[in-house]
Design a protein around this motif. Structure first.
Motif, PDB file in Angstrom:
ATOM      1  N   GLN A 148     -11.097   5.336  -6.692  1.00  0.00           N
ATOM      2  CA  GLN A 148     -10.241   4.489  -7.435  1.00  0.00           C
ATOM      3  C   GLN A 148     -10.747   2.948  -7.235  1.00  0.00           C
ATOM      4  N   ARG A 149     -10.659   2.645  -5.953  1.00  0.00           N
ATOM      5  CA  ARG A 149     -10.933   1.347  -5.587  1.00  0.00           C
ATOM      6  C   ARG A 149     -12.376   0.718  -6.115  1.00  0.00           C
ATOM      7  N   GLN A 150     -13.422   1.623  -6.086  1.00  0.00           N
ATOM      8  CA  GLN A 150     -14.819   1.059  -6.553  1.00  0.00           C
ATOM      9  C   GLN A 150     -14.600   1.066  -8.103  1.00  0.00           C
ATOM     10  N   ASP A 151     -13.617   1.606  -8.957  1.00  0.00           N
ATOM     11  CA  ASP A 151     -13.436   1.216 -10.119  1.00  0.00           C
ATOM     12  C   ASP A 151     -12.687  -0.078 -10.577  1.00  0.00           C
ATOM     13  N   TRP A 152     -11.935  -0.625  -9.752  1.00  0.00           N
ATOM     14  CA  TRP A 152     -11.339  -1.617  -9.919  1.00  0.00           C
ATOM     15  C   TRP A 152     -12.269  -3.037 -10.128  1.00  0.00           C
ATOM     16  N   ALA A 179       0.966  -1.193   0.091  1.00  0.00           N
ATOM     17  CA  ALA A 179       0.108   0.040   0.113  1.00  0.00           C
ATOM     18  C   ALA A 179       0.839   1.242   0.104  1.00  0.00           C
ATOM     19  N   GLU A 205      -8.765   7.959  -3.237  1.00  0.00           N
ATOM     20  CA  GLU A 205      -8.431   6.328  -3.303  1.00  0.00           C
ATOM     21  C   GLU A 205      -9.833   5.660  -3.161  1.00  0.00           C
ATOM     22  N   TRP A 206     -10.636   5.990  -2.589  1.00  0.00           N
ATOM     23  CA  TRP A 206     -11.812   5.313  -2.692  1.00  0.00           C
ATOM     24  C   TRP A 206     -12.725   4.994  -3.912  1.00  0.00           C
ATOM     25  N   PHE A 233     -13.993  -5.996  -7.334  1.00  0.00           N
ATOM     26  CA  PHE A 233     -14.089  -5.863  -5.858  1.00  0.00           C
ATOM     27  C   PHE A 233     -15.332  -5.253  -5.447  1.00  0.00           C
ATOM     28  N   HIS A 234     -16.423  -5.810  -6.406  1.00  0.00           N
ATOM     29  CA  HIS A 234     -17.820  -5.227  -6.382  1.00  0.00           C
ATOM     30  C   HIS A 234     -18.576  -6.450  -5.661  1.00  0.00           C
TER      31      HIS A 234
END
Length: 70
Positions: A62-66, A49, A59-60, A69-70
């Motif tokens: 970007q994490r939702q777009d990965w 990290a 960051e959050w 991870f849904h």
């Protein structure tokens, strides 16, 4: 020290062999631990990290777009 009838073994030689085997085992363990630490350091640099992001970083979002991870 007599192992088999007619076959004599020097006790100092046996103790020296056991000492060398123990020393080699300790060396192998030490090399394995050093190698494991090096691999851990490389993987941490690669996949670790990044704590350099500020408090307002996206960051959050970007994490939702990965994917995955849904």
């Amino acid at each position: 020290m007599q192992v088999f009838p007619g076959f004599r073994v020097n006790q100092e030689y046996c103790l020296n062999v056991k000492y060398k085997q123990k020393k080699e085992k300790n060396m192998f363990t030490l090399c394995f631990l050093i190698l494991a630490l090096i691999v851990l350091g490389i993987t941490a640099c690669r996949w670790g990290a990044n704590s350099a992001d500020g408090t307002n970083s996206p960051e959050w979002q970007q994490r939702q777009d990965w994917p995955g991870f849904h």
